[in-house]
Structures are given as C-alpha cells and as structure tokens.
Design a protein around this motif. Structure first.
Motif, PDB file in Angstrom:
ATOM      1  N   MET A  40     126.151  -3.316  44.238  1.00  0.00           N
ATOM      2  CA  MET A  40     125.527  -1.909  44.370  1.00  0.00           C
ATOM      3  C   MET A  40     125.047  -1.279  43.179  1.00  0.00           C
ATOM      4  O   MET A  40     124.052  -0.532  42.965  1.00  0.00           O
ATOM      5  CB  MET A  40     126.571  -1.057  45.042  1.00  0.00           C
ATOM      6  CG  MET A  40     126.086   0.452  45.219  1.00  0.00           C
ATOM      7  SD  MET A  40     126.550   1.420  44.011  1.00  0.00           S
ATOM      8  CE  MET A  40     128.475   1.428  43.912  1.00  0.00           C
ATOM      9  N   LEU A  41     125.919  -1.574  42.148  1.00  0.00           N
ATOM     10  CA  LEU A  41     125.750  -1.175  40.885  1.00  0.00           C
ATOM     11  C   LEU A  41     124.306  -1.628  40.162  1.00  0.00           C
ATOM     12  O   LEU A  41     123.578  -0.968  39.397  1.00  0.00           O
ATOM     13  CB  LEU A  41     126.816  -1.445  39.846  1.00  0.00           C
ATOM     14  CG  LEU A  41     128.139  -0.476  39.682  1.00  0.00           C
ATOM     15  CD1 LEU A  41     129.037  -1.100  38.779  1.00  0.00           C
ATOM     16  CD2 LEU A  41     127.581   0.743  39.223  1.00  0.00           C
ATOM     17  N   GLU A 113     122.810  10.519  48.106  1.00  0.00           N
ATOM     18  CA  GLU A 113     121.714  10.029  48.783  1.00  0.00           C
ATOM     19  C   GLU A 113     120.931   8.577  48.285  1.00  0.00           C
ATOM     20  O   GLU A 113     120.877   8.671  47.151  1.00  0.00           O
ATOM     21  CB  GLU A 113     120.721  11.217  48.971  1.00  0.00           C
ATOM     22  CG  GLU A 113     121.116  12.526  49.466  1.00  0.00           C
ATOM     23  CD  GLU A 113     121.329  12.567  50.800  1.00  0.00           C
ATOM     24  OE1 GLU A 113     120.820  11.943  51.720  1.00  0.00           O
ATOM     25  OE2 GLU A 113     122.382  13.220  51.307  1.00  0.00           O
ATOM     26  N   PRO A 114     120.120   8.089  49.133  1.00  0.00           N
ATOM     27  CA  PRO A 114     119.740   6.720  49.007  1.00  0.00           C
ATOM     28  C   PRO A 114     118.443   7.098  48.181  1.00  0.00           C
ATOM     29  O   PRO A 114     117.677   8.266  48.461  1.00  0.00           O
ATOM     30  CB  PRO A 114     119.070   6.089  50.243  1.00  0.00           C
ATOM     31  CG  PRO A 114     119.290   7.299  51.291  1.00  0.00           C
ATOM     32  CD  PRO A 114     120.563   8.014  50.730  1.00  0.00           C
ATOM     33  N   SER A 198     117.319  -6.755  45.161  1.00  0.00           N
ATOM     34  CA  SER A 198     117.114  -6.307  46.484  1.00  0.00           C
ATOM     35  C   SER A 198     117.158  -4.843  46.306  1.00  0.00           C
ATOM     36  O   SER A 198     117.353  -4.002  47.288  1.00  0.00           O
ATOM     37  CB  SER A 198     118.569  -6.731  47.062  1.00  0.00           C
ATOM     38  OG  SER A 198     119.611  -6.260  46.781  1.00  0.00           O
ATOM     39  N   GLY A 199     116.752  -4.260  45.281  1.00  0.00           N
ATOM     40  CA  GLY A 199     116.837  -2.567  45.133  1.00  0.00           C
ATOM     41  C   GLY A 199     115.804  -2.208  45.845  1.00  0.00           C
ATOM     42  O   GLY A 199     116.063  -1.102  46.516  1.00  0.00           O
ATOM     43  N   PHE A 205     121.531   3.258  46.450  1.00  0.00           N
ATOM     44  CA  PHE A 205     122.382   4.032  47.314  1.00  0.00           C
ATOM     45  C   PHE A 205     123.782   3.633  47.032  1.00  0.00           C
ATOM     46  O   PHE A 205     124.202   2.506  47.186  1.00  0.00           O
ATOM     47  CB  PHE A 205     121.901   3.600  48.849  1.00  0.00           C
ATOM     48  CG  PHE A 205     122.775   4.565  49.841  1.00  0.00           C
ATOM     49  CD1 PHE A 205     123.023   5.922  49.440  1.00  0.00           C
ATOM     50  CD2 PHE A 205     122.894   4.090  51.022  1.00  0.00           C
ATOM     51  CE1 PHE A 205     123.746   6.862  50.648  1.00  0.00           C
ATOM     52  CE2 PHE A 205     123.475   5.018  51.833  1.00  0.00           C
ATOM     53  CZ  PHE A 205     123.825   6.226  51.589  1.00  0.00           C
ATOM     54  N   PHE A 206     124.649   4.366  46.963  1.00  0.00           N
ATOM     55  CA  PHE A 206     126.246   4.322  46.453  1.00  0.00           C
ATOM     56  C   PHE A 206     126.947   3.574  47.877  1.00  0.00           C
ATOM     57  O   PHE A 206     127.887   2.923  47.506  1.00  0.00           O
ATOM     58  CB  PHE A 206     126.959   5.531  45.971  1.00  0.00           C
ATOM     59  CG  PHE A 206     127.443   6.475  47.182  1.00  0.00           C
ATOM     60  CD1 PHE A 206     128.684   6.419  47.396  1.00  0.00           C
ATOM     61  CD2 PHE A 206     126.392   7.237  48.045  1.00  0.00           C
ATOM     62  CE1 PHE A 206     129.302   7.198  48.624  1.00  0.00           C
ATOM     63  CE2 PHE A 206     127.019   8.055  49.003  1.00  0.00           C
ATOM     64  CZ  PHE A 206     128.363   7.895  49.294  1.00  0.00           C
ATOM     65  N   ALA A 207     126.574   3.929  48.907  1.00  0.00           N
ATOM     66  CA  ALA A 207     127.240   3.469  49.989  1.00  0.00           C
ATOM     67  C   ALA A 207     126.899   2.083  50.410  1.00  0.00           C
ATOM     68  O   ALA A 207     127.753   1.260  51.216  1.00  0.00           O
ATOM     69  CB  ALA A 207     126.894   4.533  51.224  1.00  0.00           C
ATOM     70  N   ASN A 208     126.015   1.236  49.611  1.00  0.00           N
ATOM     71  CA  ASN A 208     125.778  -0.100  49.768  1.00  0.00           C
ATOM     72  C   ASN A 208     126.894  -0.902  49.450  1.00  0.00           C
ATOM     73  O   ASN A 208     127.023  -2.072  49.799  1.00  0.00           O
ATOM     74  CB  ASN A 208     124.404  -0.336  48.855  1.00  0.00           C
ATOM     75  CG  ASN A 208     123.078   0.078  49.435  1.00  0.00           C
ATOM     76  OD1 ASN A 208     123.020   0.199  50.710  1.00  0.00           O
ATOM     77  ND2 ASN A 208     121.962   0.050  48.566  1.00  0.00           N
ATOM     78  N   GLY A 209     127.779  -0.466  48.431  1.00  0.00           N
ATOM     79  CA  GLY A 209     128.882  -1.128  48.074  1.00  0.00           C
ATOM     80  C   GLY A 209     129.816  -1.417  49.057  1.00  0.00           C
ATOM     81  O   GLY A 209     130.291  -2.708  49.247  1.00  0.00           O
TER      82      GLY A 209
END
Length: 282
Positions: A40-41, A113-114, A198-199, A205-209
């Motif tokens: 995610m980072l 938010e994404p 894959s950005g 988006f922080f929730a991707n992690g």
C-alpha cells in the motif's frame, strides 16, 4: 477478455505480495504481516512523490528506498525482539500491530479517501491500458530477478542456506542477522515496486494495505510456504477466480466464493500446491 486481463493484473499484485511474504520468511522463519501495508505504501508514496513534482523514474527510486527502509524498521522493531523470546510466534501480534500503525499513520498523513495515481507512461487504452500490464511486468521482473539472485549469486545461496537450516548456517559463519535484515529490506522494495506499478489499478488508498495482507497471504498458503513458483501460480489463479466471481455473483458473494475455494484447497492440500510435507520425529 475483461475478466482475463483484470484477473491477471490483480493476480500479479497478489502473487508479488506473496513473494514478498516468502522473501522475509526464508531468512527469518517469520511470517511478517506487514507485507500488504508496504505494498500500500508503494502506491501512496509514489503518488505523493509525483504530486510534489518528481518525475516517475525518480519517484519509483525514492519509493523503493523508503519501502526498503520500512522493511528494515519492521525487522528491528517488530521481529528482532520476538526472535529472542522462547515463544517466537509472538511475531503474529507484533507484525500485525506494526501493520496497523502504518495504516493509521497513512490515514492521518495522507487521506482516508482513495486518491488517483498519476499516469506513468501514458500508454494504452481500454484493456491494453498500462494500469493492467504494468503490474504484470513488475511481477515477472520480481520473479525472474529473485530466481537469478538465489540461483547464481553467493548472497542468494546464503539466503537459501539460512532458509534450509538456520543453526547450521550460523555454525558455518554466515551472517544470519545481516541476511535477515537484507531479506526484509528486499521484501520492502518488492512491496514498494508492486504498489507503485499497480497504483493506477488500485489507487493510492490507505485501506489497500489490509486487503493486500489477506489476499497476498492466500497465494503463500495455497502455493506452499517458501515457494515463489507456488505463490506466482496461486496468485494469478486467485486474481482470475476473484474477477470471475465478481462477474458472476458480484458484491460480497465473490469473497464467499474465493474463501470457500481457499478453504477447500487447504483441506485437500494442507501444505500447498508446491509445499512439501514436513517430517516429524516420533
């Protein structure tokens, strides 16, 4: 065709995160659950660097460096203290806690938010868009690069020696701690690379992690712990299955299908597709 292309793109992300898990595990015997957050980072840092004016290539280099440093911090803070304890399985708690810290810091400093990820090359439209094939290229680069590293370099052979028998490798004078630190830095760079590539597909988006922690671990379990080939094949299959389920049933039901197949596969092959059953002295 849409299911195939998007499934392979998502599967490449899952497979690469799975390879990142395996890279850390081989040198430390620790399954660090920060792999998804580092992925995610890669997307968040890449977007931040480019929004501040850095060109894509320099943004990629800066992202890889930052993610490698995060990998080193994980080893030092969440893994090394645990390895000195009798109950070494505390790493499950320590690495998950560190993963939550990373996620919350990104939510506070970046956004909840994404956010859109800037175009990298500006190539392709529709199903030929770069957001689909860039993750595939990154996954192939990681897989081939790791194979060459482990097969044809002394450092790679040292990694394999530590993975095979930690105590014997230590007796032969191999720098176990240095190799463990290198493996976490390498895993961080791998996560940063696939997150950056894959950005455009997953957004910054922080929730991707949290999502990548789960869906990146499934290829490890299905493919066999420590097997890069198994993680690659299982990750691609997972992406295709997920996109097919989204098309056929959609919504939350697609997750039910994915995890039902996962549970069934683990019942039939507890050691994974390419995993070997461990011998136990009795």
């Amino acid at each position: 065709m849409s299911i195939l292309v998007s499934g392979l793109a998502l599967g490449s992300v899952y497979a690469t995160i799975g390879i990142s898990y395996n890279t850390m595990f081989q040198a430390s015997r620790v399954m660090s659950f920060t792999a998804g957050q580092v992925g995610m980072l890669g997307g968040v840092l890449g977007a931040a660097f480019m929004l501040h004016g850095l060109p894509p290539f320099l943004s990629l280099v800066a992202t890889l460096l930052c993610c490698a440093i995060v990998g080193l911090i994980v080893e030092f803070v969440a893994v090394r203290p645990v390895l000195a304890r009798i109950d070494q399985h505390l790493y499950v708690v320590s690495t998950l806690a560190f993963a939550i810290v990373i996620q919350q810091l990104v939510a506070i400093l970046w956004s909840t938010e994404p956010q859109p990820f800037p175009r990298l090359l500006g190539e392709g439209t529709g199903l030929a868009d770069e957001k689909y094939w860039l993750p595939m290229i990154a996954c192939a680069f990681v897989f081939v690069g790791l194979h060459l590293l482990l097969s044809y370099t002394l450092t790679g052979r040292a990694f394999l020696a530590v993975a095979e028998d930690t105590y014997l490798a230590r007796a032969l004078g191999l720098p176990e701690r240095g190799l463990r630190m290198a493996s976490f830095a390498l895993a961080g760079a791998i996560g940063g690379l696939i997150g950056f590539a894959s950005g455009q597909l997953l957004l910054a988006f922080f929730a991707n992690g949290a999502m990548l922690i789960v869906f990146g671990f499934i290829p490890v379990a299905l493919g066999g712990l420590g097997s890069a080939t198994g993680a690659l094949i299982a990750g691609l299959a997972l992406g295709l299955l997920q996109q097919t389920a989204n098309f056929l049933v959609g919504g939350v039901f697609s997750s039910i299908v994915v995890f039902s197949v996962f549970i069934l596969a683990m019942l039939l092959r507890p050691n994974g597709l390419f995993g070997d059953a461990r011998e136990r002295l009795v």
